[in-house]
Design a protein around this motif. Structure first.
Motif, PDB file in Angstrom:
ATOM      1  N   ILE B 200      51.968  54.481  35.377  1.00 53.77           N
ATOM      2  CA  ILE B 200      51.477  53.604  36.436  1.00 53.77           C
ATOM      3  C   ILE B 200      52.337  52.346  36.412  1.00 53.77           C
ATOM      4  N   VAL B 202      52.287  48.699  38.438  1.00 51.92           N
ATOM      5  CA  VAL B 202      51.635  47.846  39.419  1.00 51.92           C
ATOM      6  C   VAL B 202      52.383  46.524  39.478  1.00 51.92           C
ATOM      7  N   ALA B 204      52.065  42.770  41.532  1.00 55.70           N
ATOM      8  CA  ALA B 204      51.478  41.880  42.531  1.00 55.70           C
ATOM      9  C   ALA B 204      52.599  41.079  43.154  1.00 55.70           C
ATOM     10  N   GLU B 206      52.538  38.397  45.640  1.00 54.87           N
ATOM     11  CA  GLU B 206      52.418  36.945  45.786  1.00 54.87           C
ATOM     12  C   GLU B 206      51.382  36.412  44.809  1.00 54.87           C
ATOM     13  N   PRO B 208      48.164  37.236  41.975  1.00 54.94           N
ATOM     14  CA  PRO B 208      47.648  38.253  41.060  1.00 54.94           C
ATOM     15  C   PRO B 208      46.568  39.102  41.732  1.00 54.94           C
ATOM     16  N   LEU B 209      46.419  40.251  41.208  1.00 55.00           N
ATOM     17  CA  LEU B 209      45.571  41.288  41.794  1.00 55.00           C
ATOM     18  C   LEU B 209      44.295  41.392  40.967  1.00 55.00           C
TER      19      LEU B 209
ATOM     20  N   ARG C  96      60.204  39.011  37.792  1.00 64.31           N
ATOM     21  CA  ARG C  96      59.109  39.225  38.745  1.00 64.31           C
ATOM     22  C   ARG C  96      57.824  38.561  38.259  1.00 64.31           C
ATOM     23  N   ALA C 100      55.815  35.478  40.230  1.00 66.00           N
ATOM     24  CA  ALA C 100      54.501  35.741  40.823  1.00 66.00           C
ATOM     25  C   ALA C 100      53.512  34.605  40.615  1.00 66.00           C
ATOM     26  N   GLU C 157      50.543  29.075  37.614  1.00 70.96           N
ATOM     27  CA  GLU C 157      49.384  29.693  36.973  1.00 70.96           C
ATOM     28  C   GLU C 157      49.825  30.262  35.625  1.00 70.96           C
ATOM     29  N   THR C 192      47.293  36.897  34.342  1.00 75.23           N
ATOM     30  CA  THR C 192      47.027  35.464  34.294  1.00 75.23           C
ATOM     31  C   THR C 192      45.864  35.209  33.347  1.00 75.23           C
ATOM     32  N   GLY C 196      43.801  37.991  36.327  1.00 74.05           N
ATOM     33  CA  GLY C 196      44.484  38.560  37.488  1.00 74.05           C
ATOM     34  C   GLY C 196      45.669  39.402  37.028  1.00 74.05           C
ATOM     35  N   ILE C 197      45.845  40.524  37.698  1.00 78.09           N
ATOM     36  CA  ILE C 197      46.925  41.439  37.302  1.00 78.09           C
ATOM     37  C   ILE C 197      48.222  41.015  37.974  1.00 78.09           C
ATOM     38  N   VAL C 198      49.281  40.815  37.203  1.00 80.11           N
ATOM     39  CA  VAL C 198      50.604  40.495  37.748  1.00 80.11           C
ATOM     40  C   VAL C 198      51.471  41.746  37.733  1.00 80.11           C
ATOM     41  N   GLU C 199      51.483  42.431  36.600  1.00 82.15           N
ATOM     42  CA  GLU C 199      52.211  43.694  36.467  1.00 82.15           C
ATOM     43  C   GLU C 199      51.487  44.550  35.434  1.00 82.15           C
ATOM     44  N   ILE C 200      51.428  45.826  35.687  1.00 81.06           N
ATOM     45  CA  ILE C 200      50.988  46.758  34.649  1.00 81.06           C
ATOM     46  C   ILE C 200      52.004  47.890  34.613  1.00 81.06           C
ATOM     47  N   GLN C 201      52.409  48.276  33.438  1.00 79.40           N
ATOM     48  CA  GLN C 201      53.282  49.439  33.285  1.00 79.40           C
ATOM     49  C   GLN C 201      52.683  50.324  32.218  1.00 79.40           C
ATOM     50  N   PHE C 214      42.865  54.472  29.619  1.00 77.53           N
ATOM     51  CA  PHE C 214      43.495  53.357  30.316  1.00 77.53           C
ATOM     52  C   PHE C 214      42.534  52.173  30.398  1.00 77.53           C
ATOM     53  N   HIS C 218      43.028  48.334  29.047  1.00 73.69           N
ATOM     54  CA  HIS C 218      42.930  47.201  29.973  1.00 73.69           C
ATOM     55  C   HIS C 218      41.987  46.130  29.427  1.00 73.69           C
TER      56      HIS C 218
END
Lengths: 241, 241, 241, 241, 241, 241
Positions: B200, B202, B204, B206, B208-209, C96, C100, C157, C192, C196-201, C214, C218
């Protein structure tokens, strides 16, 4: 007797599909038997430095093969980090051939890049690239007219290319890969519809070639080019409707 | 409302054409709407140095885009002399994804190279590459069996990939380029038919998600992958007849 | 039981040393157990061509490892003449992640380069790089305010990153190298302070990963990020005195 | 009228100085007017991988120009980090031309590298390179016989090369740079002493070329090659004394 | 008067920290004022091709600077894709200097790579690298003895390096960056503890240098090297306890 | 006894042929025994970026060896795609040496490139390059005066270079290749006619060198440089007639 059963003066089955690449200003998928090349023409508003502020444009070409267009996989040039000498030689030939049939001042200070990418290879990829690139270039010029970037369609002389060879002692037209790898000599003719010579490249593989054999190949090439020019014209007319 | 008029959970029109590249041991032309990728699988008898004499094989991938697969021409990586970071990232992802679903000892000390070449790009090329590469790899393994190089078909778990995103605040499946360039978040899911996670990623764009948005995308992806796996199965069955 | 004796949800010992590199506008030496990364932030008045005259700035990252940061010597990328795919993937991720969390218009048409150089490697170098780079970037923004280049501190942030994995069937936080090389799955979470999710790999190493596994990773990541954000805040406060 | 005052069928003043490079197994400094090329032949006991254990040898060529061999300084290819397309095209032509006149099994599993370095350039450097390389190669073969590495002198057919062009509407032999840059067409003929064709490359610069003009150039080339072959013979005889 | 207030014959504050890099067979962090260099010695069982089966070993060096070791950021050589001429010159110097003080047959057919990475730069990085690399190399040889790879400690002559310059007309020892950039002449002396010359490099910046000035620098260097050799000895003794 | 039979203080036979390259603004073919180097000076109206709009000019050098200038063929750097560390070291030395004897403001915002190409190598190529490049540079400055680009001949101090070594325990002048490969120490002296030191590079090959041996080499070098400067003067005077 040719491996494919063709007559000495017989082209492979040719098809030209203009507009194959919807993003490009001009494009053509050319199929010569099992050799398939996707040719696109991209119009750019920038010219190379040596042409800036001269009012002249430029036509250049790039050539590539998909790694598995060939029977055995060919290394990807992007991964190896450089283009082979063969690739550079071919793309220089394509560029010169198309520049020879158009007035570089006729479409303004723009660059048109002709990308010729081989999807499937069975001999004659450089000739197919030139024949297809002419159609893509023609479309791109029409696009410039339609977009009102230039006032009228520039004069461009139809150009096509075909290979000939001496195979089992006989001159034959349009070599496929099995013939090409066995031929005693190999020639590429780039000519205009009316038979004007744009480029000729002749290579004797094992033994030098006689002047008579060369003349026989030249005659075959003229008839092949006429047929290709007719097909180009047909494809452009159909795509314009 | 999506620019394409699709429902949030609706895939683009997908077609899988196995055997598209006649020279390759396995191949598949995958079309996801206007994203078209030619995937080939090439079997080589040599493995990378670190695997010599281990009895294990290897699966690796290379990725490329034709210069005019994109709306504006993209520079040819072979001409620039190196692959971009994006290209390397994508081909590493494809390789890992396919290695995760096959036992590398099951096909002997061989390397299978998966070439994924984008003929037309409209978003989602890395996901299409993985989905198509599975079919090409499957064919190459069948070829090894037919050629009596290996005694039986290795166990390979069906794997596919799909993108999801948050577009105008809503989770949507299978982004095309106009959505991708506007999405608030972008995710690629590589999963097995049964929903096992292979990779996976993911991002974001702009802001954070939230975890909830992620969960919504994950659910969409599961349903999309099921559909893709069904199409893969169908295509492989049809091509085997 | 973890090789290091840590609890599943226990971070390694973390230290953050802002201002370690006296020449740089911002810097931080981050130590996560035996992983030590020197992060610097360099402010440049030039932006990449695509941003010229837009009023927007840019944040980018470069990553490297000292040859003997690793147990066995790693070849020097400068001597090999190119950065590996792994290096490019990591530096793109760092860039990235930091872009963000900041408004690129808030610090003018400038580029900030984040250099993350691994002095000692024991797993988790990309996560440590992001966590340390945040501190360096924060310092560089403060430097711009102090230098009166920008009127006020931009909103940024807090962001940090941590790895999780499935090790011996259990979800664990902050893998060191012995765990990383044995883990069944490996994930990097860039989040953050508020989750807040910025990237997940996520990458499954051998077998696909279940959704439950998973979710466990998390949850661990969220608690780890909170702790890291607290340490970042502490270090920035101390260095500002 | 030609700028140099030569008759249309008149070669420039040619001199061949075999043995110019004392370290090399074979060498020749060829001067065609103000075009001076140093050709050396180096014998190596290793062949390229594709020829190992085949009993066949190989002949290959490399070409270069000193930066100030030209009127305006040409960038040094070693400093730019790659050979231009033109350089690769030329060195491939030289290699093919010399391989065509010798049986590659006649001198054992060895490689002979022909280095052609232009000390002064005034047009026609590729043709001068081929003409001079023949002499260097001949000497290297004699050296192999004298060193008792091979029992007898292999059969090698004399080969030379000359350019022709259409200048002010007239076919002329052996273009110098002022003619070359103004010519309407440009052709390079690589032929054996007896007129056998080894390679022909024709390029129309502005307008396509008629078959008659080509025939006139071909005839001039034959007479030029005869004269060059005579001079090669003379030089080799003199150096053998 | 020197910018730093030092006497003409005064070294900067020097510290040597052997064993700084725990993974390496030998290492030393050397600090000469604000110039900090991490030197590691890596033992490899492979030698370069020209030494295979000779029974001789090899010592080589690589040099690099962290991008923000300098006052203004220096481009990362790995990102630019090549090492600068300066870098290559320095690493060649380090390698030659260390090879000169050890018998290459004394530690078997092994290669020892000395990596000198500048963490902070304030002039004199090549000299600091040599001085620190000696300590790292010494440790690596001790490691070979401890690991019973070689029976006894090889004879290695202590070697160190120091810069001198003519600054405001006076000879001074151990230039820092402000002095270095203003000096009329700049010299690097690599010498053994007993004053034997291993390498000298002298460069006059603006005007040629007199023999007397050279002699004054040489004398200063001798005293500086004596002090450095004493510190090396001290550090090795302390680390051996 | 020296292999060549020369006395310890005897130079090889030296000849300087100014104007050898007719296209260049300045040139000199220098022969030192069997070491032959063609040096050219090319004047360009562009300076490197760091000098734009400063009113100062630049002198830089490039160095190369023809592949068969050496006894065994040396790989062509253009084909390998990069210049070796040795090449870069030498060309940097040549550039520094010539910049040291001329005021860079005296010939305007121009760049003069000194190309030193070794046609035949028998030791001492870097010293011959410097000695010859001085003559080429001098000619180029005269050309600038003759072309009325600058009002008067800039002041340039004559500079030359010579190697010395310790051979069989004795200091000798101007090593040829057989001496160079056997010498215990090797030094290159770049000095002005009046004995001012521009650059000195000393390398002890096996054992450190004593101060006395260094002094003996220095004295030999001074006498050698005087002789070279006399020959440079003579050649420039003759060529000016």
């Amino acid at each position: 007797m040719r491996p494919s059963g063709r007559r000495p003066d017989q082209l492979r089955e040719i098809s030209l599909e203009p507009g194959f690449a919807p993003h490009a200003e001009g494009s053509c998928l050319i199929r010569c038997g099992n050799t398939h090349v996707l040719c696109t023409a991209s119009v750019q508003e920038r010219v190379p430095p040596f042409l800036r502020n001269t009012g002249r444009g430029w036509v250049t070409a790039e050539y590539g093969m998909l790694p598995r267009s060939t029977d055995r996989r060919t290394d990807r040039e992007a991964a190896r980090g450089k283009q082979s000498g063969r690739t550079q030689e071919i793309q220089r030939l394509i560029g010169r051939s198309l520049r020879a049939v158009i007035d570089l001042e006729s479409f303004g200070e723009r660059q048109i890049i002709l990308d010729c990418d081989v999807l499937r290879a069975d001999g004659g990829t450089r000739c197919a690239s030139i024949t297809g690139a002419y159609v893509a270039l023609h479309q791109a010029l029409q696009w410039l007219v339609r977009s009102e970037e230039i006032p009228a369609m520039p004069r461009i002389e139809p150009v096509a290319a075909i290979s000939c060879g001496i195979f089992n002692g006989e001159a034959v037209l349009d070599l496929d890969y099995p013939e090409d790898s066995e031929a005693e000599a190999d020639a590429n003719f780039v000519m205009t519809r009316s038979g004007g010579i744009v480029e000729i490249q002749v290579t004797a593989e094992e033994d030098p070639l006689s002047g008579d054999d060369f003349a026989r190949m030249h005659a075959l090439a003229r008839s092949g080019i006429e047929e290709l020019a007719r097909l180009q014209q047909q494809a452009l007319t159909a795509s314009a409707i």
